[in-house]
Design a protein around this motif. Structure first.
Motif, mmCIF file in Angstrom:
data_model
loop_
_atom_site.group_PDB
_atom_site.id
_atom_site.type_symbol
_atom_site.label_atom_id
_atom_site.label_comp_id
_atom_site.label_asym_id
_atom_site.label_seq_id
_atom_site.Cartn_x
_atom_site.Cartn_y
_atom_site.Cartn_z
ATOM 1 N N ILE A 139 -1.209 7.150 -0.607
ATOM 2 C CA ILE A 139 -1.946 7.753 0.511
ATOM 3 C C ILE A 139 -2.975 6.766 1.059
ATOM 4 N N THR A 140 -3.734 6.145 0.172
ATOM 5 C CA THR A 140 -4.768 5.185 0.581
ATOM 6 C C THR A 140 -4.171 4.028 1.366
ATOM 7 N N ASN A 141 -3.046 3.522 0.892
ATOM 8 C CA ASN A 141 -2.419 2.383 1.565
ATOM 9 C C ASN A 141 -1.842 2.763 2.926
ATOM 10 N N ILE A 142 -1.269 3.956 3.018
ATOM 11 C CA ILE A 142 -0.774 4.431 4.314
ATOM 12 C C ILE A 142 -1.929 4.544 5.308
ATOM 13 N N ILE A 146 -2.787 2.899 9.135
ATOM 14 C CA ILE A 146 -3.156 3.702 10.303
ATOM 15 C C ILE A 146 -4.497 3.248 10.869
ATOM 16 N N GLU A 147 -5.480 3.067 9.984
ATOM 17 C CA GLU A 147 -6.809 2.665 10.442
ATOM 18 C C GLU A 147 -6.849 1.209 10.882
ATOM 19 N N HIS A 150 -1.971 0.193 13.110
ATOM 20 C CA HIS A 150 -0.505 0.187 13.150
ATOM 21 C C HIS A 150 -0.028 1.452 13.857
ATOM 22 N N LYS A 151 0.424 1.278 15.083
ATOM 23 C CA LYS A 151 0.716 2.410 15.967
ATOM 24 C C LYS A 151 1.879 3.269 15.476
ATOM 25 N N ASN A 152 2.840 2.643 14.859
ATOM 26 C CA ASN A 152 4.048 3.375 14.488
ATOM 27 C C ASN A 152 4.220 3.517 12.980
ATOM 28 N N CYS A 153 3.114 3.703 12.292
ATOM 29 C CA CYS A 153 3.183 4.077 10.873
ATOM 30 C C CYS A 153 3.356 5.598 10.822
ATOM 31 N N LYS A 171 -10.134 9.866 9.857
ATOM 32 C CA LYS A 171 -10.507 10.677 11.020
ATOM 33 C C LYS A 171 -9.684 10.284 12.249
ATOM 34 N N LYS A 172 -8.848 9.264 12.096
ATOM 35 C CA LYS A 172 -8.030 8.802 13.220
ATOM 36 C C LYS A 172 -6.869 9.761 13.469
ATOM 37 N N THR A 173 -6.397 9.761 14.701
ATOM 38 C CA THR A 173 -5.180 10.509 14.996
ATOM 39 C C THR A 173 -3.971 9.713 14.496
ATOM 40 N N PHE A 174 -2.948 10.422 14.067
ATOM 41 C CA PHE A 174 -1.747 9.735 13.573
ATOM 42 C C PHE A 174 -0.534 10.636 13.736
#
Length: 466
Positions: A139-142, A146-147, A150-153, A171-174
């Motif tokens: 989870i942390t690495n994913i 994202i943070e 990487h737009k398409n993770c 807190k980012k959108t993903f």
């Protein structure tokens, strides 16, 4: 009277084949003189023929392109490579030359993704589909991807809790995908895959946990069949059930735009292998289009994640028959200079069969034999071929060494066998070489890893510090 090994092959199969032919009684693989390889590097020997990786990727991309065009399908095709089949850098370097994407299955996979991005092999626009059961480090690495922009993770949600674990970390959108828990084949030991969320629960999960959350967009539905893409009633039935979920989900989820038809293509495991890849792709595209048109929803972008199909047919292993033991009136054991348990673990663990052929002596008579490995383990043997319940090889002669090759072994064998680590009975892992083509199309070889030394194994066991 046809009694030579080459006669046996000629009367049993269509031969020569695309990747195999013989000259002067010796076997060639994709134009590679395997006896020359043996003369230079010795045995036991593992090899990877890298051009085959690109060849298979581009075959699949062309088949999907043709099917999309034929059926006037309104959606893109995206080829992804699932790294669990072979994590080696030389595999990823070759595969990523062909504009593909990545599917991961564990925390350390993300570290490989970051390394590839640092080298410019992957961009922020490359899809990284994060599959598997996720906790803590994964989870942390994913989230770090994202943070990091990487737009398409796209983490593929495997269970209800994973979404909350991701939301707690950023807190980012993903974007996310959801994996369907498909039903297993009727002969399987249990009914439903342990991976994913049940067919009946996906729409309600979306409405309950995703629809009103502005931080998350559901982009992908992931469908995976453990037995792979096969032309049988089980596969088509599961695909149609998946498509019902897709159209129902699409009606309430406007952001959904992709369908990942996970489950790999089979690879050649016998000289008698037959599989109509083009028909299967055309029919899959056709069925998806029919289901979406009938439901009046947009057709999805298609993703596949081919592992064995990408890398399996690039690999091979070569052994020497050291000795022949006659244990009774009927059984002759050809003992190889390595171990099946350690170098081809799937042949031992799940009774998988590979293409097995002699490298030399095709112009001599043949006999029925069993193949035994060097370990003192009764299960270290290989006793049948995919097409027949027997192994036939040129007659063993003590003063005329016989070499045998196993082909299309490039997926899973090194990682399952514990490459670079401890091996059963401390049988060392073989020398491994890479075979490539230069800019002029000439074959070149490169030593990737020497055969394991005693010192390496002793150090792992704790003896190296004395």
């Amino acid at each position: 009277m046809n009694t030579k090994y080459k006669d046996l092959i000629a009367q049993t199969f269509e031969f020569p084949q695309e990747e195999f032919h013989t000259e002067h009684g010796n076997l060639f693989f994709h134009g590679i003189d395997l006896m020359e390889l043996i003369a230079e590097y010795g045995t036991p020997l593992k090899f990877t023929y890298l051009p085959k990786i690109s060849e298979n990727i581009n075959k699949a991309k062309q088949w999907f392109h043709n099917a999309i065009e034929k059926h006037n399908y309104n959606g893109t095709y995206n080829y992804s490579y699932c790294t669990k089949s072979s994590h080696f850098k030389y595999v990823l370097d070759e595969a990523l030359q062909n504009d593909i994407h990545i599917e991961t299955s564990s925390a350390f996979d993300i570290d490989i993704v970051k390394s590839l991005k640092k080298e410019g092999k992957l961009s922020d626009n490359s899809f990284v589909l994060c599959n598997g059961f996720k906790r803590d480090k994964y989870i942390t690495n994913i989230v770090s991807l994202i943070e990091g922009g990487h737009k398409n993770c796209i983490p593929i949600i495997d269970n209800y809790e994973e979404l909350n674990l991701l939301l707690k970390e950023t807190k980012k959108t993903f974007s996310i995908g959801v994996r369907i828990a498909s039903e297993e084949e009727p002969k399987f030991e249990f009914y439903t895959s342990r991976l994913g969320i049940g067919y009946k629960n996906i729409v309600s999960f979306y409405e309950r946990a995703i629809a009103s959350n502005p931080q998350v967009e559901l982009k992908m539905l992931h469908f995976f069949i453990n037995t792979g893409i096969k032309d049988n009633s089980y596969y088509w039935n599961e695909l149609l059930k998946c498509l019902k979920v897709y159209v129902n989900l699409k009606k309430v989820c406007p952001t959904l735009n992709s369908l990942n038809i996970g489950g790999g293509f089979p690879i050649k495991n016998s000289l008698a292998f037959e599989y109509d890849y083009e028909y299967m792709i055309e029919e899959i595209i056709n069925q998806i289009k029919i289901a979406c048109d009938e439901a009046d929803v947009a057709t999805p972008n298609i993703f596949t994640e081919f592992g064995s199909f990408t890398v399996g047919e690039s690999g091979g292993a070569i052994y020497e028959v050291l000795y022949q033991k006659k244990q009774n009136d009927r059984e002759k054991w050809n003992m190889i200079n390595s171990s099946f348990i350690t170098t081809l673990p799937d042949s031992w663990a799940i009774n998988k069969r590979f293409i097995m052929l002699p490298i030399n002596k095709w112009n001599t008579q043949y006999e029925r034999v069993l193949l035994g490995g060097l370990t003192c383990d009764s299960d270290d043997y290989y006793n049948s071929e995919q097409h027949v319940n027997a192994i036939y090889l040129p007659v063993y002669e003590k003063d005329y060494p016989l070499y045998i090759g196993f082909f299309n072994t490039g997926a899973y064998q090194e990682t399952i066998g514990g490459f670079g680590g401890l091996q059963h009975c401390l049988i060392p892992h073989p020398k491994h070489i890479l075979i490539q083509k230069d800019s002029k199309g000439n074959l070149t070889t490169q030593l990737f890893k020497e055969q394991q030394k005693s010192e390496e194994l002793l150090s792992i066991l704790g003896y190296g510090n004395e």
